[in-house]
Design a protein around this motif. Structure first.
Motif, mmCIF file in Angstrom:
data_model
loop_
_atom_site.group_PDB
_atom_site.id
_atom_site.type_symbol
_atom_site.label_atom_id
_atom_site.label_comp_id
_atom_site.label_asym_id
_atom_site.label_seq_id
_atom_site.Cartn_x
_atom_site.Cartn_y
_atom_site.Cartn_z
ATOM 1 N N ASP A 14 1.028 -1.260 0.085
ATOM 2 C CA ASP A 14 0.055 0.015 0.092
ATOM 3 C C ASP A 14 1.077 1.273 -0.024
ATOM 4 O O ASP A 14 0.607 2.145 -0.723
ATOM 5 C CB ASP A 14 -0.750 0.134 1.199
ATOM 6 C CG ASP A 14 -1.657 1.081 1.101
ATOM 7 O OD1 ASP A 14 -2.247 1.624 0.252
ATOM 8 O OD2 ASP A 14 -2.090 1.779 2.262
ATOM 9 N N MET A 15 1.999 1.369 0.811
ATOM 10 C CA MET A 15 2.842 2.347 0.929
ATOM 11 C C MET A 15 3.592 2.545 -0.334
ATOM 12 O O MET A 15 3.587 3.653 -1.068
ATOM 13 C CB MET A 15 3.624 2.323 2.088
ATOM 14 C CG MET A 15 2.813 2.428 3.404
ATOM 15 S SD MET A 15 2.407 4.093 3.719
ATOM 16 C CE MET A 15 0.604 3.722 3.278
ATOM 17 N N GLU B 92 2.515 1.829 -3.353
ATOM 18 C CA GLU B 92 1.687 2.280 -4.370
ATOM 19 C C GLU B 92 1.581 3.812 -3.962
ATOM 20 O O GLU B 92 1.331 4.691 -4.919
ATOM 21 C CB GLU B 92 0.615 1.319 -4.598
ATOM 22 C CG GLU B 92 -0.817 2.033 -5.436
ATOM 23 C CD GLU B 92 -1.868 1.290 -5.663
ATOM 24 O OE1 GLU B 92 -2.698 1.391 -6.288
ATOM 25 O OE2 GLU B 92 -1.724 0.123 -4.794
ATOM 26 N N ARG B 93 1.093 4.170 -2.751
ATOM 27 C CA ARG B 93 0.599 5.630 -2.716
ATOM 28 C C ARG B 93 1.749 6.589 -2.666
ATOM 29 O O ARG B 93 1.600 7.659 -3.102
ATOM 30 C CB ARG B 93 0.240 5.640 -1.198
ATOM 31 C CG ARG B 93 -1.075 4.820 -0.877
ATOM 32 C CD ARG B 93 -1.695 4.535 0.537
ATOM 33 N NE ARG B 93 -2.421 5.864 0.998
ATOM 34 C CZ ARG B 93 -3.040 6.001 2.069
ATOM 35 N NH1 ARG B 93 -2.836 5.317 2.947
ATOM 36 N NH2 ARG B 93 -3.246 7.305 2.327
ATOM 37 N N LEU B 94 2.992 6.210 -2.472
ATOM 38 C CA LEU B 94 4.179 6.993 -2.818
ATOM 39 C C LEU B 94 5.008 6.601 -3.845
ATOM 40 O O LEU B 94 6.094 7.384 -3.858
ATOM 41 C CB LEU B 94 5.114 6.925 -1.589
ATOM 42 C CG LEU B 94 4.563 7.301 -0.166
ATOM 43 C CD1 LEU B 94 5.103 7.024 1.118
ATOM 44 C CD2 LEU B 94 4.223 8.964 -0.341
ATOM 45 N N GLN B 95 4.377 5.832 -4.742
ATOM 46 C CA GLN B 95 4.989 5.468 -6.142
ATOM 47 C C GLN B 95 6.470 5.302 -6.031
ATOM 48 O O GLN B 95 7.202 5.717 -6.646
ATOM 49 C CB GLN B 95 4.596 6.757 -6.956
ATOM 50 C CG GLN B 95 3.236 7.221 -7.210
ATOM 51 C CD GLN B 95 3.091 8.406 -7.908
ATOM 52 O OE1 GLN B 95 3.980 8.837 -8.761
ATOM 53 N NE2 GLN B 95 1.853 8.749 -8.293
ATOM 54 N N ARG C 299 10.647 10.244 0.166
ATOM 55 C CA ARG C 299 9.366 9.277 -0.023
ATOM 56 C C ARG C 299 9.455 8.043 0.682
ATOM 57 O O ARG C 299 8.610 7.339 1.347
ATOM 58 C CB ARG C 299 8.979 9.194 -1.533
ATOM 59 C CG ARG C 299 8.513 10.392 -1.878
ATOM 60 C CD ARG C 299 8.799 10.543 -3.373
ATOM 61 N NE ARG C 299 7.948 9.651 -4.175
ATOM 62 C CZ ARG C 299 8.075 9.626 -5.528
ATOM 63 N NH1 ARG C 299 8.940 10.354 -6.192
ATOM 64 N NH2 ARG C 299 7.565 8.660 -6.251
ATOM 65 N N GLU D 30 0.916 15.334 -4.572
ATOM 66 C CA GLU D 30 0.448 13.900 -4.180
ATOM 67 C C GLU D 30 0.833 13.748 -2.661
ATOM 68 O O GLU D 30 -0.107 13.052 -1.923
ATOM 69 C CB GLU D 30 1.283 12.927 -4.739
ATOM 70 C CG GLU D 30 1.062 12.845 -6.352
ATOM 71 C CD GLU D 30 2.274 12.245 -7.235
ATOM 72 O OE1 GLU D 30 3.191 11.765 -6.639
ATOM 73 O OE2 GLU D 30 2.012 12.401 -8.515
ATOM 74 N N LEU E 261 -1.984 12.915 0.330
ATOM 75 C CA LEU E 261 -2.059 11.869 1.187
ATOM 76 C C LEU E 261 -2.193 12.406 2.660
ATOM 77 O O LEU E 261 -3.053 11.933 3.453
ATOM 78 C CB LEU E 261 -0.669 11.213 0.948
ATOM 79 C CG LEU E 261 -0.486 10.184 1.893
ATOM 80 C CD1 LEU E 261 -1.077 8.728 1.721
ATOM 81 C CD2 LEU E 261 1.232 9.673 1.937
#
Length: 341
Positions: free
Chosen positions: A142-143, A145-148, A167, A197, A201
């Protein structure tokens, strides 16, 4: 493996991961008379802060004001000389492990294990936090993906750019889904798209967390924060909502406009009884009409410009400027004006 200063301690991995307790307290992050001295020098003095669920508090101040020292004491990495800090009801000195379980911390400089790959580091951080097996893998995914972070998962952390290192360390701070967060310059080194982004978040997490953000960007304050505290010389000088602080700016209720040069109009504006002064920006050519304390000058200014047939290209009523308040507060010789009624 050397001690990791980002937020993790290897001893935590041997302890059962438990709830933080005290979530019903109004203040999820609280300091009382918090101070840190180095000999005769007071880096922080008598700091009282209360950050409740739903608050995103911007901690502002010039370099050396005590922001990082304050955050390190709240996070338990620096022992206070005076006072107390609590995270979700847990005293950071007396109950350090319970306080750290409730906290996510992104420190200055984004320190981490440079010899590990991003994937290895996040897996280690999950284990230390007690997130094992499927739950840990899901939180890491999840992290990522959310922080690319997908493009750099296999890279060594020492090879990453400043933005990616930031990040990665932000990802570890969020892995255990903490109810309290301390983020020291969370968007430092990120490009504008990445900044937006991260802002999204933080806004998405804010409703059920207490968050302290240290930043030098007033645009970032406007984007994500609903409260502001400004430090100077180790002391809390002012605290409130952005709107409350803006109301203390000399620009509060000022009128700014851009129009072809009209010396007569500017002279007549300066004669209005409600007007304190009129200033012209020599670069942008914007004219700003400043009111006397508590005065509403908008309609009087517009009426005079119309009577003088000044062709106004742009006009705005100023609500106040945070950068103006920041300058006044951090310059001891310039006291703030009283809040306008």
């Amino acid at each position: 493996m050397r001690a990791f200063s980002c937020v993790l301690e290897e001893g935590d991995a041997l302890l059962e991961f438990a709830g933080f307790g005290g979530s019903g307290l109004q203040a999820m992050i609280q300091t009382e008379n918090l101070g840190k001295r180095y000999g005769r020098f007071a880096a922080v003095a008598a700091l009282d802060l209360r950050v409740a669920r739903g608050d995103v508090l911007a901690l502002l101040g010039p370099n050396g004001a005590g922001k990082t020292t304050s955050m390190r004491m709240i996070a338990g990495f620096l022992r206070p000389s005076t006072g107390h800090a609590r995270v979700c009801g847990h005293d950071v000195v007396r109950e350090p492990l319970a306080a750290r379980r409730a906290l996510g911390y992104l420190p200055e400089g984004a320190p981490s294990y440079g010899e590990l790959s991003v994937a290895e580091f996040l897996a280690f951080a999950a284990r230390v936090r007690g997130l094992t097996d499927i739950s840990g893998a899901r939180r890491v995914d999840d992290m990522v993906e959310r922080l690319q972070l997908q493009p750099v998962l296999a890279q060594g952390i020492d090879t990453l750019s400043k933005g990616f290192r930031r990040r990665v360390c932000l990802a570890q701070a969020l892995l255990h889904d903490p109810p309290a967060l301390i983020l020291d310059e969370p968007t430092d080194g990120l490009d504008p798209n990445q900044q937006r982004e991260v802002h999204a978040l933080i806004r998405g997490m804010a409703h059920d967390r207490a968050i302290i953000v240290s930043t030098h960007s007033l645009d970032e304050v406007r984007a994500i924060c609903n409260r502001v505290a400004i430090l100077a010389d180790g002391q809390l000088r002012v605290e409130g909502t952005p709107a409350e602080l803006e109301s203390r700016s000399r620009y509060h209720r000022a009128v700014s406009f851009r129009a072809p040069a009209s010396a007569l109009a500017r002279e007549l504006l300066a004669r209005l009884p409600e007007v304190e002064t009129v200033e012209v920006d020599p670069v942008s050519s914007w004219v700003t009409v400043f009111p006397r304390a508590g005065q509403d000058i908008f309609h009087a200014v517009v009426a005079l410009l119309e009577a003088q047939r000044v062709r106004v290209e742009e006009l705005r009523l100023e609500h106040g400027r945070l950068d103006d308040v920041f300058r006044q507060i951090t310059r001891a010789a310039e006291p703030l004006p009283a809040v306008a009624a």
